[in-house]
Structures are given as C-alpha cells and as structure tokens.
Enzyme design. Sequence first.
Site, PDB file in Angstrom:
ATOM      1  N   LYS A 183       0.815  -1.211   0.000  1.00 14.66           N
ATOM      2  CA  LYS A 183       0.000   0.000   0.000  1.00 14.66           C
ATOM      3  C   LYS A 183       0.858   1.274   0.000  1.00 14.66           C
ATOM      4  CE  LYS A 183      -4.018  -2.113   0.084  1.00 14.66           C
ATOM      5  NZ  LYS A 183      -3.719  -3.536  -0.055  1.00 14.66           N
TER       6      LYS A 183
HETATM    7  C1  PLP Z   1      -9.793  -2.869  -1.398  1.00 14.14           C
HETATM    8  C2  PLP Z   1      -9.148  -3.513  -0.221  1.00 14.14           C
HETATM    9  N1  PLP Z   1      -9.816  -3.564   0.952  1.00 14.14           N
HETATM   10  C3  PLP Z   1      -9.288  -4.122   2.045  1.00 14.14           C
HETATM   11  C4  PLP Z   1      -8.037  -4.677   2.019  1.00 14.14           C
HETATM   12  C5  PLP Z   1      -7.532  -5.336   3.257  1.00 14.14           C
HETATM   13  O1  PLP Z   1      -6.464  -4.676   3.828  1.00 14.14           O
HETATM   14  P1  PLP Z   1      -5.455  -5.483   4.782  1.00 14.14           P
HETATM   15  O2  PLP Z   1      -4.645  -6.403   3.916  1.00 14.14           O
HETATM   16  O3  PLP Z   1      -4.620  -4.407   5.415  1.00 14.14           O
HETATM   17  O4  PLP Z   1      -6.278  -6.201   5.783  1.00 14.14           O
HETATM   18  C6  PLP Z   1      -7.298  -4.673   0.813  1.00 14.14           C
HETATM   19  C7  PLP Z   1      -5.970  -5.237   0.628  1.00 14.14           C
HETATM   20  O5  PLP Z   1      -5.187  -5.697   1.271  1.00 14.14           O
HETATM   21  C8  PLP Z   1      -7.872  -4.075  -0.326  1.00 14.14           C
HETATM   22  O6  PLP Z   1      -7.207  -4.033  -1.494  1.00 14.14           O
END
Ligand code: PLP
Length: 385
Positions: A183
Amino acid sequence: MSLRVPFARPDIGDAEIEAVVRVLRSGWLTTGPEAQRFERAFAERLGVRHAIAVVSGTAALHLALETAGIGPDDEVIVPTWTFTATAEVARYLGAKPVIVDVRADDLNVDTAAVERAITKRTRAIVGVDIGGQPADWHVLREIARPRDIVLVDDAAHALPATLRGELVGTLADLTAFSFYVTKTLATGEGGMLVTANDGWAERARVMSLHGISHDAWKRYTAEGSWRYEVVAPGFKYNMTDIAAALGTVQLSRLDDMRARRDSIAGRYTRAFEGIDALETPAAREDRTHAWQLYVLRLHLATLRCDRAAFIDALKQRGIGTSVHFIPLHLHPYWRDTYKLRPQDLPIATREYERVISLPIYSAMSDDDVSAVIEAVREVAAANKR
Ligand SMILES: Cc1ncc(COP(=O)(O)O)c(C=O)c1O
C-alpha cells in the site's frame, strides 16, 4: 527467478529503520506512545477527529461495521470489484453483503446499481476507492443520508486522494485505511479507522482491544492500573509501537511518495496512449488519485493472446504484475452463497478478462519504469493480431 522489476516493493529508508530500532531499544514493543503519536499525526494530516490504529485494513473495516451496529440479517451493499476483505467483514457480523456491479470507466461502484440494491434491510454501503481514485461519494451521500444508511469508505488504496477538494477520510461516516506492504503507506501489516463521530470512535477503540474499557494498554505502565473492566466481547486489533513508528515516518513522506507515483503513472499513460492494444486508466478531473494501482486494460480483439499470456510474457521479461481484482462474484464462496451469475454483474465480468496491474511504487527507479514500458510495448507488438 528473481524479477527485474517486482510488482511491489515498500519504500523503506534510513529514517524508518532508525524509528523501528528506537522502539526495539525502548523496551516497549506493543501499543503505547508510538501508536498514539501515529494516530495523532494521521488525524492531523487528514483533518479528522479520530484515528484508531489497528493491525490491518480488514480489522479497520470490521470495526467500522461493528461500531455502526451492523448485525445479523442486515444488508451491506459492496461492489464486486474489490478484495474479499471488503465483503467478508459483513459476514463476520452475520450480515449479508449485497454485491453490485461497477462502472466501466474507473471500475468504481456504479451508484445506480447501489440505488437499485437498496431494501428495507440495507444498513450500510461500503464504497471502495479503486486503485486510489475516490468513488462518487457525493452521490453515495445523497443516496444514504435520507435513508439513514451508514457510509463506510474502504480506502485501502486511497491515501492520499481527494474528491472535489475533500480528502478521503472525510467523505464517508467511517473510513478504513490499509498499511499492508503493497500500500501507499506500508507498515508490513496495519490499518487505521477514521471517523468524526465521538461515540463510534470510543466504541471502536474499546472493541479494538478485547472490549476493555478506556486506555487498557496503559495497565503495564506507571500511569496505569491493574484494574480494568471488560464491557464487550472485543477483538485483538491494536497496532504495535513497532509498526506505528514505521507508519509515522512513512506518513511524513506521504506527499513525496505520491508525487513519485503520479509521475510514474504519467509516464505510463504517455507511453501507452497511442498503442491500439492498450487502454490507459481513466483519471477523472474532479478528483486526485493516490495511484496505488495502475490498471492497464487490453483490447483483446486486437491481440492474438489473452490476459494470462500477456502477464506470462511480461514475467518472461522480468516484469511482475498482478490483477486487481478477480471480482467477488467469480470466487466460489461469494458466487455459490449468494447465487451470483456472471451475467448479473456484466461490467465487472467483462472488464476482469482484460485488466493488468503494472508496478507503481515510489521505490521504482526511472530505469525500472522504462523497463516496464519497453516490456509492455514489446509484448503488445509481438502479439498484435
Ligand atoms: C480494497 C481492499 N480492501 C481491504 C483490504 C484489506 O487490507 P489489509 O490487507 O490491510 O487487511 C485490501 C488489501 O489488502 C484491499 O485491497
């Protein structure tokens, strides 16, 4: 095989390394002063009242829905063009994700489809700012407000980005950011929940640490006390000080890192615009883009290969790519549980066949960008119909 240009690589400098070492030497590794500092800096940067640091974007989304009171049999509208986390958190709470289509140009949620999906049970709409370009929050607000529906922004890609001059983080009732390693701000794993609502912020904070009442993390400090009260069955979602120290340094570099991605996106778009086989991402004029993803689309009719072969050919040339996203309705769980057919979500079904995410991150050198451009041009030329 190591790739010449991997799909993603975090931009970690000496300042990040020193910040983490400082925490390691401090004797306090878990949630503490660094997490508080990160939350304050984050809230200040976005101009929001509350920021709660957690272990992932998924945790932030889960807390957002929990805090908003979503429960069994409630319906939560989500776009199919997203990562499974966006919808799975509704299932954690026993709610039903109602999966809707997106629009072709920017792959953000189709607000007309959202409106059509509303029923008496709709309690929340979760929008996703795909790739870092904000969804139509001004329209979603008009849909949600009169009906008392909660708006949650899955802003996993959209730090920092704006819609009509307003920053992501202020566009919905609750906003969830992700600091996953790919990210635009990376702490390895991590996330942040942001809201202007005092009551929700308090609930989310309590639920992020076992449902223990206020300032539970202090119980091992001189200021704290052994006495605490559990007021709800919460979760273990608190961010460590190690991750938070990394996050604070990354936050201070956010605008520089975004500027770098913006310039990479510009180079890609200029390089690919004249090529028949390629469609560059549409950037809308009333919003700024965080460029977490650069989603190139193929005009398959002009090519002798499909998307998978295009990706393989790029890999042969040392270029890592990915696909964002395999729409929810094409995954067995979502498809079978909610009886979704490809033709029910025609835009996402069609666009899925032709998307490729190219590397776009601030740690890329100019030569890396040139290598990607050259490889994409070569593969397109070699497969021209
Ligand atoms: C659109 C979206 N929402 C939620 C997430 C979840 O985030 P995390 O991996 O930090 O839990 C991600 C990717 O990882 C994502 O691309």
